[in-house]
Enzyme design. Structure first.
Site, PDB file in Angstrom:
ATOM      1  N   PHE A  60      -0.651   1.370   4.183  1.00 32.06           N
ATOM      2  CA  PHE A  60      -0.975   0.161   3.974  1.00 32.06           C
ATOM      3  C   PHE A  60      -0.158  -0.797   5.067  1.00 32.06           C
ATOM      4  O   PHE A  60       0.661  -1.781   4.750  1.00 32.06           O
ATOM      5  CB  PHE A  60      -0.795  -0.579   2.825  1.00 32.06           C
ATOM      6  CG  PHE A  60      -1.813   0.077   1.897  1.00 32.06           C
ATOM      7  CD1 PHE A  60      -2.715   0.849   2.100  1.00 32.06           C
ATOM      8  CD2 PHE A  60      -1.717  -0.404   0.303  1.00 32.06           C
ATOM      9  CE1 PHE A  60      -3.818   1.403   1.032  1.00 32.06           C
ATOM     10  CE2 PHE A  60      -2.532   0.077  -0.722  1.00 32.06           C
ATOM     11  CZ  PHE A  60      -3.498   0.855  -0.096  1.00 32.06           C
TER      12      PHE A  60
ATOM     13  N   ASN B 135     -12.463   7.619  -1.043  1.00 27.45           N
ATOM     14  CA  ASN B 135     -11.434   7.519  -0.299  1.00 27.45           C
ATOM     15  C   ASN B 135     -10.940   8.606   0.327  1.00 27.45           C
ATOM     16  O   ASN B 135     -11.978   9.735   0.084  1.00 27.45           O
ATOM     17  CB  ASN B 135     -10.152   6.957  -1.060  1.00 27.45           C
ATOM     18  CG  ASN B 135      -9.182   5.766  -0.047  1.00 27.45           C
ATOM     19  OD1 ASN B 135      -9.185   6.298   0.989  1.00 27.45           O
ATOM     20  ND2 ASN B 135      -8.745   4.859  -0.537  1.00 27.45           N
TER      21      ASN B 135
ATOM     22  N   ASN C  97      -4.200  11.067   7.494  1.00 25.07           N
ATOM     23  CA  ASN C  97      -3.361   9.733   7.731  1.00 25.07           C
ATOM     24  C   ASN C  97      -2.261   9.458   6.617  1.00 25.07           C
ATOM     25  O   ASN C  97      -2.824  10.038   5.269  1.00 25.07           O
ATOM     26  CB  ASN C  97      -4.354   8.654   8.012  1.00 25.07           C
ATOM     27  CG  ASN C  97      -4.559   7.802   6.736  1.00 25.07           C
ATOM     28  OD1 ASN C  97      -4.005   6.938   6.250  1.00 25.07           O
ATOM     29  ND2 ASN C  97      -5.562   8.151   6.395  1.00 25.07           N
TER      30      ASN C  97
ATOM     31  N   ASN D 285      -1.460   7.269  -0.068  1.00 25.54           N
ATOM     32  CA  ASN D 285      -0.106   6.876   0.788  1.00 25.54           C
ATOM     33  C   ASN D 285       0.618   5.986   0.180  1.00 25.54           C
ATOM     34  O   ASN D 285       1.731   5.604   0.821  1.00 25.54           O
ATOM     35  CB  ASN D 285      -0.592   6.786   2.083  1.00 25.54           C
ATOM     36  CG  ASN D 285      -1.332   7.814   2.579  1.00 25.54           C
ATOM     37  OD1 ASN D 285      -1.066   9.021   2.701  1.00 25.54           O
ATOM     38  ND2 ASN D 285      -2.394   7.501   3.383  1.00 25.54           N
ATOM     39  N   THR D 286       0.373   5.336  -0.975  1.00 20.69           N
ATOM     40  CA  THR D 286       1.366   4.297  -1.513  1.00 20.69           C
ATOM     41  C   THR D 286       1.805   5.109  -2.886  1.00 20.69           C
ATOM     42  O   THR D 286       0.858   5.116  -3.516  1.00 20.69           O
ATOM     43  CB  THR D 286       0.719   3.102  -1.852  1.00 20.69           C
ATOM     44  OG1 THR D 286       0.460   2.475  -0.510  1.00 20.69           O
ATOM     45  CG2 THR D 286       1.413   2.081  -2.517  1.00 20.69           C
TER      46      THR D 286
ATOM     47  N   SER E 180      -5.693   4.987  -2.468  1.00 13.41           N
ATOM     48  CA  SER E 180      -5.058   5.657  -1.445  1.00 13.41           C
ATOM     49  C   SER E 180      -3.823   6.589  -1.521  1.00 13.41           C
ATOM     50  O   SER E 180      -3.068   6.218  -2.500  1.00 13.41           O
ATOM     51  CB  SER E 180      -4.460   4.239  -0.548  1.00 13.41           C
ATOM     52  OG  SER E 180      -3.422   5.099   0.384  1.00 13.41           O
TER      53      SER E 180
ATOM     54  N   LYS F  55     -12.901   1.020  -5.205  1.00 11.35           N
ATOM     55  CA  LYS F  55     -12.907   2.291  -4.290  1.00 11.35           C
ATOM     56  C   LYS F  55     -12.190   3.429  -4.949  1.00 11.35           C
ATOM     57  O   LYS F  55     -10.854   3.061  -5.322  1.00 11.35           O
ATOM     58  CB  LYS F  55     -12.112   1.996  -2.831  1.00 11.35           C
ATOM     59  CG  LYS F  55     -12.178   2.770  -2.022  1.00 11.35           C
ATOM     60  CD  LYS F  55     -12.032   2.653  -0.520  1.00 11.35           C
ATOM     61  CE  LYS F  55     -12.267   3.682   0.543  1.00 11.35           C
ATOM     62  NZ  LYS F  55     -12.083   3.391   2.004  1.00 11.35           N
TER      63      LYS F  55
HETATM   64  C1  LIG Z   1      -6.272   6.086   9.539  1.00 12.61           C
HETATM   65  C2  LIG Z   1      -7.145   5.670   8.421  1.00 12.61           C
HETATM   66  C3  LIG Z   1      -6.601   4.724   7.766  1.00 12.61           C
HETATM   67  C4  LIG Z   1      -7.230   4.176   6.522  1.00 12.61           C
HETATM   68  N1  LIG Z   1      -6.807   3.118   5.859  1.00 12.61           N
HETATM   69  C5  LIG Z   1      -7.714   2.883   4.830  1.00 12.61           C
HETATM   70  C6  LIG Z   1      -7.346   1.714   3.908  1.00 12.61           C
HETATM   71  O1  LIG Z   1      -6.032   0.633   4.343  1.00 12.61           O
HETATM   72  N2  LIG Z   1      -7.818   1.198   2.833  1.00 12.61           N
HETATM   73  C7  LIG Z   1      -8.933   2.082   2.429  1.00 12.61           C
HETATM   74  O2  LIG Z   1      -9.425   1.546   1.322  1.00 12.61           O
HETATM   75  N3  LIG Z   1      -9.291   3.294   3.168  1.00 12.61           N
HETATM   76  C8  LIG Z   1      -8.606   3.712   4.058  1.00 12.61           C
HETATM   77  N4  LIG Z   1      -9.056   4.493   4.989  1.00 12.61           N
HETATM   78  C9  LIG Z   1     -10.104   5.509   4.367  1.00 12.61           C
HETATM   79  C10 LIG Z   1     -11.355   4.938   4.829  1.00 12.61           C
HETATM   80  O3  LIG Z   1     -12.002   3.770   4.585  1.00 12.61           O
HETATM   81  C11 LIG Z   1     -12.598   6.148   4.388  1.00 12.61           C
HETATM   82  O4  LIG Z   1     -12.768   5.933   3.210  1.00 12.61           O
HETATM   83  C12 LIG Z   1     -12.150   7.509   4.509  1.00 12.61           C
HETATM   84  O5  LIG Z   1     -11.420   7.888   5.855  1.00 12.61           O
HETATM   85  C13 LIG Z   1     -13.450   8.446   4.492  1.00 12.61           C
HETATM   86  O6  LIG Z   1     -14.446   8.423   5.341  1.00 12.61           O
HETATM   87  P1  LIG Z   1     -14.256   8.878   6.708  1.00 12.61           P
HETATM   88  O7  LIG Z   1     -14.557  10.491   6.455  1.00 12.61           O
HETATM   89  O8  LIG Z   1     -15.757   8.551   7.452  1.00 12.61           O
HETATM   90  O9  LIG Z   1     -13.159   8.867   7.463  1.00 12.61           O
HETATM   91  C14 LIG Z   1      -8.357   4.837   6.003  1.00 12.61           C
HETATM   92  C15 LIG Z   1      -8.693   6.229   6.654  1.00 12.61           C
HETATM   93  C16 LIG Z   1      -8.061   6.506   7.822  1.00 12.61           C
HETATM   94  C17 LIG Z   1      -8.565   7.689   8.522  1.00 12.61           C
END
Ligand SMILES: Cc1cc2nc3c(=O)[nH]c(=O)nc-3n(C[C@H](O)[C@H](O)[C@H](O)COP(=O)(O)O)c2cc1C
Length: 343
Positions: free
Chosen positions: A120, A248, A116, A183-184, A181, A219
């Site tokens: 934000f 993350n 992704n 992505n920022t 993140s 995080k």
């Molecule tokens: C589509 C998407 C959007 C996410 N947005 C955020 C976010 O806004 N803030 C954040 O701290 N982590 C965000 N994450 C990260 C997740 O909270 C998580 O830490 C990460 O995906 C790893 O866990 P997973 O493998 O179970 O998905 C996002 C993940 C995905 C897939």
């Protein structure tokens, strides 16, 4: 049932559309009288032995929903009926922002992963506060994950985090400071020792001034070196924040089954899901061992089964969070983990 009936249908749609569709159906279905009671009966595992007391909070069970799923606190009350012990809303920023251009969410089905670059996208902290004021379920712990706007330069990032902290203070049970993140642009630079110490010290200072301080967590990215993880341990100790969420998404693409052509066509973004599990567990283990378990860790990254969750707990985590695993395995993953922990 999810894997063989629902998932094949849901995966026919682009991933971001699927997310909105699922949430729409979930919200709509709550108009059916008794729906929440049925869901709770089906998904919630209630047992005193699952309760966890951490940072002065009591979690009904150690399985949470990770940040990013309910970015705007639009359906946390409905999600609570699926058996989560805690739900992290956000990442929220002071001002609303649209996020990156679509498409910005991609499935790597062969790898049971997602990439992704949402960036934000959110309605801003004021809108989130209005929704949290209507919170119905106070048993499930709510975390507020805070970030900075894309247009805010890093020199002024502190003001963005302060703003979100102040606004959300009365409406969440804990805070998670997101500087990880991918992505920022430039956000991850805030993980460097000096800016991070400054940011967390300031939030901690604001927190102490409140009558009833809220736990503050940080995080972190899975792409940090051991030297940077050592810095994180020092910073947690010095600023006396309450714990760490590890991890993350990653910018790494190593060891994937998906073809190079597919990966190149997707481009940049954070990878989540199964391929992240190993690195995320390594980070947890490293932090736990090097710090002598001196602060709690919430595990996030590649938890797709009860065994994955238990591995994270053995590595030193106190709680676990799910995101990508829910989309591949369905909501029964939550109860599967809780039942396995009881065993
Ligand atoms: C589509 C998407 C959007 C996410 N947005 C955020 C976010 O806004 N803030 C954040 O701290 N982590 C965000 N994450 C990260 C997740 O909270 C998580 O830490 C990460 O995906 C790893 O866990 P997973 O493998 O179970 O998905 C996002 C993940 C995905 C897939």
């Amino acid at each position: 049932m999810y894997k063989f009936i629902f998932r094949p249908v849901l995966f026919l749609f682009p991933p971001e559309a699927t997310h909105h569709l699922v949430v729409f159906i979930l919200k709509l279905s709550f108009w059916i009288p008794g729906k929440s009671a049925v869901l709770r009966l089906f998904y919630c595992v209630k047992d005193e032995r699952l309760k966890r007391k951490l940072f002065g909070l009591t979690f009904e069970n150690p399985v949470g929903l990770a940040a990013g799923f309910d970015k705007d606190a639009k359906f946390f009350d409905e999600m609570a009926n699926l058996g989560f012990g805690f739900i992290e809303v956000g990442t929220v920023t002071p001002k609303p922002q649209p996020g990156n251009n679509k498409p910005r969410l991609f499935r790597l089905t062969e790898d049971e992963a997602l990439i992704n670059r949402m960036g934000f996208n959110n309605d801003g902290v004021e809108a989130m506060v209005e929704r949290l004021k209507r919170r119905k379920n106070f048993k499930v712990i709510i975390g507020g994950n805070i970030g900075k706007n894309k247009t805010t330069p890093n020199e002024n990032a502190l003001a963005d985090y302060e703003y979100c902290f102040e606004k959300l203070y009365s409406y969440v049970d804990y805070f998670c400071v997101n500087v990880s993140s991918p992505n920022t642009p430039g956000l991850r630079e805030l993980q460097e020792k000096e800016p991070l110490k400054k940011l967390l010290s300031r939030l901690k200072q604001l927190n102490i001034q409140k009558g009833n301080p809220k736990p503050i967590l940080l995080k972190i990215a899975p792409d940090l070196t051991n030297k940077q993880l050592d810095d994180i341990i020092d910073i947690v100790r010095e600023t006396k924040i309450d714990g760490v969420v590890a991890t993350n998404t990653t910018v790494s693409r190593s060891g994937l089954q998906s073809s190079d052509i597919r990966l190149r066509s997707i481009g940049s973004g954070g990878l989540s899901g199964k391929p992240l599990a190993k690195r995320s567990t390594e980070v947890i283990k490293y932090l736990h061992e090097k710090s002598n378990g001196s602060f709690p860790i919430i595990a996030s990254g590649g938890i797709h089964s009860a065994e994955d969750a238990i591995e994270k707990l053995h590595a030193g985590a106190s709680l676990v969070q799910l995101y990508t695993g829910i989309s591949y395995e369905g909501p029964s993953l939550i109860s599967q983990i809780n039942k396995a922990i009881l065993k």
